[in-house]
Every structure is written in C-alpha cells, then in structure tokens.
Design an enzyme around this catalytic site. Structure first.
Site, short mmCIF file in Angstrom:
data_model
loop_
_atom_site.label_atom_id
_atom_site.label_comp_id
_atom_site.label_asym_id
_atom_site.label_seq_id
_atom_site.Cartn_x
_atom_site.Cartn_y
_atom_site.Cartn_z
N THR A 150 0.84 -1.18 0.00
CA THR A 150 0.00 0.00 0.00
C THR A 150 0.88 1.24 0.00
OG1 THR A 150 -1.69 -1.20 1.23
CG2 THR A 150 -1.87 1.19 1.18
N GLU A 177 -6.37 -10.00 7.58
CA GLU A 177 -5.38 -10.76 8.34
C GLU A 177 -6.02 -12.04 8.84
OE1 GLU A 177 -3.76 -8.36 11.41
OE2 GLU A 177 -2.89 -6.89 10.04
N LYS A 236 -7.52 1.86 -3.08
CA LYS A 236 -7.09 1.16 -1.86
C LYS A 236 -7.32 2.03 -0.62
CE LYS A 236 -4.83 -1.51 1.01
NZ LYS A 236 -5.44 -2.74 1.54
N ASN A 240 -10.36 1.39 2.38
CA ASN A 240 -10.07 1.16 3.79
C ASN A 240 -10.60 2.30 4.67
OD1 ASN A 240 -9.01 -1.36 3.68
ND2 ASN A 240 -6.88 -0.75 3.89
N CYS A 292 -3.75 -2.16 8.73
CA CYS A 292 -4.13 -1.36 7.56
C CYS A 292 -4.93 -0.10 7.87
CB CYS A 292 -4.91 -2.23 6.57
SG CYS A 292 -3.91 -3.52 5.80
N ASP A 296 -3.76 3.65 6.73
CA ASP A 296 -4.34 4.05 5.46
C ASP A 296 -5.22 5.29 5.61
OD1 ASP A 296 -3.03 1.84 4.57
OD2 ASP A 296 -4.78 0.75 3.87
#
Length: 427
Positions: A150, A177, A236, A240, A292, A296
C-alpha cells in the site's frame, strides 16, 4: 500466447478493455512462469502460495526464520488456508534470502514489503519498496514489476521518474489478516493500475498479471479493472477509509447507547436490517486497529492536504475519541490492576501491530493503573514493558478489571470483571 511470453515480450499489441470479467478456466493451459515475491507477510505469502499452484515461485524475505519455515512447509503467520496449502497442496514454492539473484532470474516480480506510516513525515515509509526496486533495477530492469504494498496516491508515477523500470505496475490488495489466502482464492475484485499514457505492451502485461490472479483463484467471473495507477492507489486508501468510517460510526453509536442506558445490540440490529446498510462491520470495538486501517486513513488524510474535507479528518479523530472514551470508562472503576485480554484485534490472527488496545494500555498506565497482559501468542514474560501472564486463571485473579476488545471462552465466569463492547461476539 502464454502469459509468460506476454510478460516478457516487449512488442505485443492488444486493444485492451478497461473492465473485464475473466473466466479463470481460460488460463489453465499456459506454461509456468518464474515469479519472485518480495515479502512474506499476509500479502506476500498468500500471493506466493496462490501463484505457486501453477508457476515456479520464489518468496524473498530478510528474516531467516521465515525462509526456513516456508521451506519446511510451515507458515510463519497465522492463516488457516496458507497453513493448509503449505502442508497439503502441491506447490512450486521455495523461499530465499537472496533477493538480487532471484530477481535476476524472474519473469515477474511482485513487491509486497511493509509500508508503515511515519508520523514524523506524515507519510508512508516506502523505503522497503524502494530497496527492492533498486535491486531489480540492477539485476533485471526489463522484468514486469508489480507493487502490491500500500502506497500514497501518486506513488507509482513518482518512482517511475527515479527508477529505470519500464514495466512497473501497481495492484492494490484487499485482504484480511488471518484470511489472506482465502481472500485471494475468492477475490471481491482484481484491480491493476497502469501509468498514464502507457504503451499497449504494458497494458497487456497488466492484463496478463490479472490473468495470473484469476488462474490461481477458485471463483469465476471475477470483476476486473485495469485503470490508471493513481486511481488504483486511491481505490485502496478510500476503500479502507470507508471501512474505518463504518467502524467509527458504530463505535460512536455504542458510546451514545452506553452513556444513555440503551441497548446497543437492539439499535444496531434495527439499523442493519436495512439491506442498504447490511449486517457487516457493525460490531462495536475499542477503535479500528490492525495494520491497515489506522495507517491508510492517516495517509489518505495526508493526501487530502489542500483539498477541502470534513469527513476524512473526522474519521481519524473519531478513533482517538473512542479510545479515550474507553480509558475514561475504565478509570471510573478505580482499578489498581487492569488485565488486558488479548492484544490481537481479530479472531484467528496472531498480529497486533497498531492494535487499538495498545494506545489504551499506555493511557491507562499514564493514569497510574498497573497493566498486565494475557496473550498466548507472546511467549516472553514482558511485552513493551508490560507483564505477560501465561496462565489465564492467575491473570484473571490478579485483574481488578479485565479489558476485552473481543470475548473468548476463558472469560466465562468472570463477567463481573470484564469490560467489553463486543456485542455480537465476533469480529
């Protein structure tokens, strides 16, 4: 033409659509490729296993123990599908510490190294990606290279100016995960980003890489987008951040319900029966965490610098507010010792990087509470300065309050000491 030839050939022309639905059976007859995957975390290892069903794959890492485990058919991370495939499936997969030699012999190189958020720079730390790019530039500059890590919006366009790598692509990952390989076997979508104004050959390479992902998947008719790389990077981060927004919304709902004596579960159920809202990402927590979402959302907020916004900033700030609310609720009980039941954010995961509970622990300690931890995946007696108990009964007996982001079977019988906002007993 074989996918391997497409990814190596520099003069292949195709009139390429921007949206496709592939049938993965159409790729089963192609010859195997030599593929390198840099990084053996959730993204890298799951992708290496996926591609190793039909191709010769070498996973590259800098940690010797990870390489040894993979070469002995053992997973260095908790993921039931990865563990099963390494143990029981015929894979063409090896692991190595020698990245440069591996890249020199590869047709395709996928970069899946970590990009942690650097709070001082207010940006992702992409140095691990650039280390790999430097090795590839030296060893095999004509290879097809796909960044899966990312990155900030606009990153591919920027690194193409610094590295002589003409066949550089970006492909965002959408993995959980603990279920990373499952999500690669059953992907919601496949997206590959190409540079603005790229050649027809590079667009064909992007299509070929998408084909490899289809070939390894178990589903058919997977929605597939070939779009500009900057748009793919934005997909992406916005995806998120939307999920983080949803977590933050239900956490704020729960805060309101708790302070006003209402039943969160009844409110959430009433809201989520609406099919436009749905029964997902609606279980209250101590804040969104994991590897993440925190980084993010911060990166997207940084990318919004100079762009009018209210919502993106509010999502980031809401998470801090929720964690402080939990701290205040615990301190109101005047505990001497607070027991932390599990550091992991998700069931079936052994990863607690950026877990929301870590910030809460530090804040409670700063207010004078003694913190002890029960986390079976930590084998040392101390973690980040906090005492770790390996015997649950002893841990519970020494805790005035047990803080549990997610409930577990061990907590039955200790309900009077447990503080949790886990309404549905699931992620």
């Amino acid at each position: 033409m074989a996918i391997s030839a497409i990814l190596k050939n520099h003069c292949f022309f195709v009139d390429h659509p921007t949206f496709m639905k592939h049938n993965n059976k159409g790729f089963s007859g192609f010859s195997t490729m030599r593929i390198a995957v840099a990084g053996t975390g959730y993204v890298g290892l799951s992708l290496a296993v996926l591609l190793a069903q039909h191709n010769d794959v070498t996973a590259v890492d800098i940690v010797p123990n990870r390489v040894t485990l993979i070469n002995h058919g053992q997973s260095p991370i908790r993921d039931s599908e990865i563990e099963d495939f390494l143990q029981n499936r015929p894979l063409h997969l090896t692991a190595t510490l020698d990245g440069e030699s591996t890249y020199a012999e590869s047709d395709l190189i996928v970069i899946a190294t970590p990009t942690n958020y650097d709070v001082r720079r207010n940006d992702f730390d992409t140095s691990s990606v650039e280390t790999v790019l430097s090795l590839i530039e030296k060893a095999n500059p004509s290879a097809t290279v796909v960044i899966k890590s990312t990155v900030p919006v606009g990153y591919l366009a920027e690194v193409r100016k610094r590295f002589a790598l003409p066949n550089l692509l970006f492909s965002p990952e959408f993995l959980r995960e603990g279920r990373a390989l499952y999500d690669n076997l059953h992907p919601s979508r496949i997206i590959v980003g190409v540079p603005h104004g790229c050649s027809d050959d590079l667009r064909k390479r992007a299509d070929a890489f998408a084909g490899l992902l289809h070939e390894g998947a178990e589903d058919e008719n997977i929605p597939t987008l070939i779009i500009e790389s900057t748009e793919a990077e934005a997909v992406k981060l916005f995806a998120n951040t939307y999920l983080a927004m949803r977590v933050a919304f239900f956490n704020e709902l729960d805060t309101y319900a708790e302070l006003h004596g209402l039943k969160t579960e009844q409110i959430v159920r009433g809201i989520c029966f609406d099919p436009r809202i749905g029964q997902y990402y609606n279980n209250p927590s101590f804040g969104y965490g994991g590897y993440c979402l925190p980084k993010d959302t911060r990166q997207l907020l940084a990318n919004f610098s100079g762009t009018p916004n209210n919502l993106i900033r509010a999502i980031v700030e809401s998470n801090a507010t929720r964690k402080q609310f939990v701290v205040d609720r615990i301190l109101a009980r005047n505990p001497r010792t607070v027991g932390i039941y599990r550091l992991t954010m998700k069931a079936g995961s052994d990863n607690f990087r950026q877990s929301a509970i870590l910030d809460i622990m530090e804040s409670l300690q700063a207010h004078g509470a003694q913190i002890i931890v029960y986390e079976p995946t930590v084998h040392d007696d101390v973690y980040e300065g906090f005492s770790v108990y390996h015997d649950f009964s002893r841990f519970a007996e020494n805790s005035d309050v047990i803080l549990a982001n997610r409930l577990g079977e061990e907590l039955k019988g200790y309900e009077d000491r447990v503080y949790t906002r886990d309404i549905f007993a699931r992620d």
